[in-house]
Design a protein around this motif. Structure first.
Motif, mmCIF file in Angstrom:
data_model
loop_
_atom_site.group_PDB
_atom_site.id
_atom_site.type_symbol
_atom_site.label_atom_id
_atom_site.label_comp_id
_atom_site.label_asym_id
_atom_site.label_seq_id
_atom_site.Cartn_x
_atom_site.Cartn_y
_atom_site.Cartn_z
ATOM 1 N N PHE A 1 -49.313 136.775 37.035
ATOM 2 C CA PHE A 1 -50.150 136.057 35.904
ATOM 3 C C PHE A 1 -51.426 137.017 35.712
ATOM 4 C CE2 PHE A 1 -47.881 132.876 38.318
ATOM 5 C CZ PHE A 1 -47.244 132.358 37.259
ATOM 6 N N LYS A 2 -51.284 137.456 34.213
ATOM 7 C CA LYS A 2 -52.313 138.353 33.874
ATOM 8 C C LYS A 2 -53.596 138.070 33.245
ATOM 9 C CE LYS A 2 -52.706 141.858 35.359
ATOM 10 N NZ LYS A 2 -53.257 142.054 36.733
ATOM 11 N N PRO A 3 -54.721 138.209 33.657
ATOM 12 C CA PRO A 3 -55.701 137.626 32.629
ATOM 13 C C PRO A 3 -55.930 138.884 31.698
ATOM 14 C CG PRO A 3 -56.779 138.231 34.592
ATOM 15 C CD PRO A 3 -55.137 138.370 34.638
ATOM 16 N N SER B 1 -60.449 150.662 41.634
ATOM 17 C CA SER B 1 -59.592 150.816 40.609
ATOM 18 C C SER B 1 -60.189 150.084 39.205
ATOM 19 C CB SER B 1 -57.945 150.295 40.643
ATOM 20 O OG SER B 1 -57.353 150.952 41.937
ATOM 21 N N HIS B 2 -60.465 148.979 39.461
ATOM 22 C CA HIS B 2 -61.211 148.210 38.370
ATOM 23 C C HIS B 2 -62.579 148.419 38.096
ATOM 24 C CE1 HIS B 2 -57.343 145.754 38.999
ATOM 25 N NE2 HIS B 2 -57.483 145.657 37.801
ATOM 26 N N ALA B 3 -63.173 149.227 39.307
ATOM 27 C CA ALA B 3 -64.395 149.454 39.227
ATOM 28 C C ALA B 3 -64.766 150.642 38.352
ATOM 29 C CB ALA B 3 -65.068 149.585 40.641
ATOM 30 N N PRO C 1 -48.868 147.986 41.967
ATOM 31 C CA PRO C 1 -49.324 148.031 40.467
ATOM 32 C C PRO C 1 -50.339 146.951 40.083
ATOM 33 C CG PRO C 1 -47.138 146.976 40.868
ATOM 34 C CD PRO C 1 -47.548 147.480 42.201
ATOM 35 N N CYS C 2 -50.746 147.229 38.948
ATOM 36 C CA CYS C 2 -51.515 146.203 38.197
ATOM 37 C C CYS C 2 -50.662 144.940 38.156
ATOM 38 C CB CYS C 2 -52.265 146.521 37.027
ATOM 39 S SG CYS C 2 -53.272 145.145 36.148
ATOM 40 N N SER C 3 -49.531 145.084 37.368
ATOM 41 C CA SER C 3 -48.651 144.143 37.029
ATOM 42 C C SER C 3 -47.164 144.552 37.573
ATOM 43 C CB SER C 3 -48.443 143.822 35.595
ATOM 44 O OG SER C 3 -49.537 144.071 34.868
ATOM 45 N N ILE D 1 -56.012 148.871 45.859
ATOM 46 C CA ILE D 1 -55.949 150.068 44.999
ATOM 47 C C ILE D 1 -54.717 149.937 44.161
ATOM 48 C CG2 ILE D 1 -55.566 152.474 45.067
ATOM 49 C CD1 ILE D 1 -57.104 152.698 47.521
ATOM 50 N N GLU D 2 -54.699 150.119 42.646
ATOM 51 C CA GLU D 2 -53.766 150.169 41.775
ATOM 52 C C GLU D 2 -52.700 151.418 42.008
ATOM 53 O OE1 GLU D 2 -55.013 146.601 38.852
ATOM 54 O OE2 GLU D 2 -54.972 148.778 38.054
ATOM 55 N N VAL D 3 -51.640 151.223 42.250
ATOM 56 C CA VAL D 3 -50.418 152.390 42.348
ATOM 57 C C VAL D 3 -49.374 152.245 41.474
ATOM 58 C CG1 VAL D 3 -48.935 153.702 44.114
ATOM 59 C CG2 VAL D 3 -51.220 152.702 44.881
ATOM 60 N N CYS E 1 -49.821 147.759 32.074
ATOM 61 C CA CYS E 1 -51.292 147.413 32.498
ATOM 62 C C CYS E 1 -52.033 148.521 33.119
ATOM 63 C CB CYS E 1 -51.312 145.951 32.862
ATOM 64 S SG CYS E 1 -53.059 145.298 33.237
ATOM 65 N N ASP E 2 -53.285 148.816 32.934
ATOM 66 C CA ASP E 2 -54.165 149.516 33.656
ATOM 67 C C ASP E 2 -53.563 150.877 34.099
ATOM 68 O OD1 ASP E 2 -56.004 147.724 33.110
ATOM 69 O OD2 ASP E 2 -56.212 147.008 35.432
ATOM 70 N N GLY E 3 -52.617 151.519 33.475
ATOM 71 C CA GLY E 3 -52.124 152.987 33.832
ATOM 72 C C GLY E 3 -52.989 154.011 33.928
ATOM 73 N N SER E 4 -54.267 153.674 33.306
ATOM 74 C CA SER E 4 -55.100 155.098 33.382
ATOM 75 C C SER E 4 -56.130 154.741 34.584
ATOM 76 C CB SER E 4 -56.278 154.872 32.372
ATOM 77 O OG SER E 4 -56.821 153.364 32.366
ATOM 78 N N GLN E 5 -55.977 153.703 35.385
ATOM 79 C CA GLN E 5 -56.584 153.697 36.543
ATOM 80 C C GLN E 5 -55.862 153.657 37.867
ATOM 81 O OE1 GLN E 5 -58.664 150.200 35.630
ATOM 82 N NE2 GLN E 5 -57.551 148.817 36.889
ATOM 83 N N SER E 6 -54.342 153.794 37.570
ATOM 84 C CA SER E 6 -53.493 153.764 38.692
ATOM 85 C C SER E 6 -53.075 155.179 39.250
ATOM 86 C CB SER E 6 -52.275 153.151 38.028
ATOM 87 O OG SER E 6 -52.463 151.829 37.464
ATOM 88 N N LEU F 1 -48.891 144.306 49.683
ATOM 89 C CA LEU F 1 -48.578 144.854 48.503
ATOM 90 C C LEU F 1 -49.386 143.867 47.432
ATOM 91 C CD1 LEU F 1 -46.755 146.353 46.638
ATOM 92 C CD2 LEU F 1 -45.089 144.331 47.027
ATOM 93 N N ARG F 2 -49.861 144.570 46.299
ATOM 94 C CA ARG F 2 -50.598 143.815 45.354
ATOM 95 C C ARG F 2 -49.506 143.867 44.070
ATOM 96 N NH1 ARG F 2 -54.960 144.473 41.591
ATOM 97 N NH2 ARG F 2 -53.407 143.937 40.203
ATOM 98 N N GLY F 3 -49.776 142.873 43.329
ATOM 99 C CA GLY F 3 -49.126 142.944 41.960
ATOM 100 C C GLY F 3 -49.358 141.799 41.241
#
Ligand code: PEP
Ligand code: MN
Length: 336
Positions: A130-132, A270-272, A101-103, A296-298, A307-312, A125-127
């Motif tokens: 600390f979110k900017p 995802s962010h692109a 996930p993004c967060s 990749i955000e999942v 955060c960033d649901g639309s690209q997940s 695993l990404r996650g």
């Protein structure tokens, strides 16, 4: 300056030469290739007489390196850098899949996503803990609790963790984190980069929204200049006049960065793109283009993501994508 030595240089002459260069204040980067050893000199080489060095018995040829980035330069280090995380390797023909996930939002969320992406073949695993965020009123991440939850997911699944650091004061919390991410907004936080260069953690630097390739490589150089050569470059889209996509994915980053540098290149579709339906085509394009990996955000419930649901991607969509990525990567490797 690059000094290519002859095959099997005389040991004594080489030691004498290295001591002479060190005495002159140069940092020497040694790269041992299949047949030749290459010395990369960092420092004010304008004072060195190329003809004198070329005339030495052990020297094959000498070239000046024009680019301002030295340690990140492929001329200094012709072979791909491979970063070994123990259970998985990044770079050098391996395909790294970072997903999550993004967060980090809750224990249930991160554990469920971690298990799902591992099952589909993700290697890291990404996650974000600390979110900017653009707005100070948006969810800012769970901080230390988020890091603890990531470590719990690591214990549960065995997946190594990549997560973002926003400032130096957070560094103590990253002891058990496997890859430290420097986000696009911090790509030119030079103090942060220098301090990360004193650690021995792999550092993934994301390209700033308006950064050139050279600026990205100079950020890598900041980390490497302090002794940490485990740097990963990440293209995550840049700002252009286009507004349909969140950013514009610059896929030329793959061949360009791999030509200029030996560091692994990761693509973030995802962010692109900012849109879940565009993630799979761009991810596949990146694999066809020779990327060393993807991030990749999942999310298990994208409409409710903080955060960033639309690209997940949902785990099922990620699984479907992985089923295409794997044969495509195999095919690309066979074509090399
Ligand atoms: C992220 O990876 O969650 C992130 C914030 O990325 P970027 O720095 O590329 O915007
Ligand atoms: Mn995100």
């Amino acid at each position: 300056m690059i000094i290519v030595l002859k095959e099997n240089p005389n040991k004594e002459q080489l030691e004498f030469f290295l001591a002479w260069l060190e005495d002159k204040g140069f940092q020497i980067h040694q790269s041992i290739g299949e047949s030749h050893m290459i010395l990369g000199l960092v420092g004010d080489t304008a004072t060195l007489d190329i003809d004198l060095i070329t005339a030495l018995d052990i020297v094959d040829n000498v070239k000046r390196v024009q680019e301002p980035y030295k340690k990140a330069n492929r001329k200094f280090h012709p072979e791909d850098t491979v970063i070994d995380l123990g259970c998985t390797k990044i770079g050098g023909g391996n395909l790294t899949i970072m997903a999550g996930p993004c967060s980090v939002e809750s224990e249930e969320q991160i554990i469920a996503v971690a298990k799902a992406v591992k099952e589909s073949g993700a290697t890291i695993l990404r996650g974000g803990a600390f979110k900017p965020r653009t707005s100070p009123y948006s969810f800012q991440g769970k901080g230390k609790e988020g890091i603890d939850l990531l470590l719990e997911a690591k214990r549960e699944t065995g997946l190594p963790i990549v997560t973002e650091i926003m400032e130096l004061s957070q560094l103590d919390l990253f002891d058990e984190i496997d890859v430290i991410q420097v986000g696009a907004r911090n790509m030119q936080n030079f103090n942060l980069l220098k301090e990360l260069g004193k650690t021995d953690k792999p550092i993934m630097i994301k390209r700033g929204m308006s950064a050139t390739f050279e600026e990205l490589l100079m950020s890598a150089e900041y980390v490497m200049s302090q002794g940490n050569e485990k740097v990963i470059l990440c293209e995550r889209g840049i700002r252009t006049f286009e507004t349909f996509t969140r950013n514009t994915l610059d896929l030329s980053a793959i061949p360009v960065l791999k030509e200029l540098s030996h560091l692994p290149v990761i693509i973030d579709p995802s962010h692109a793109t900012g849109k879940a339906r565009l993630v799979a085509p761009m991810a596949l394009a990146a694999v066809a283009g020779g990327t060393d990996g993807l991030i990749i955000e999942v999310h298990n419930d994208p409409p409710r993501a903080l955060c960033d649901g639309s690209q997940s991607l949902r785990p099922e969509a990620f699984d479907e994508l992985m089923k295409k990525i794997s044969p495509l990567h195999k095919l690309m490797s066979e074509m090399k």
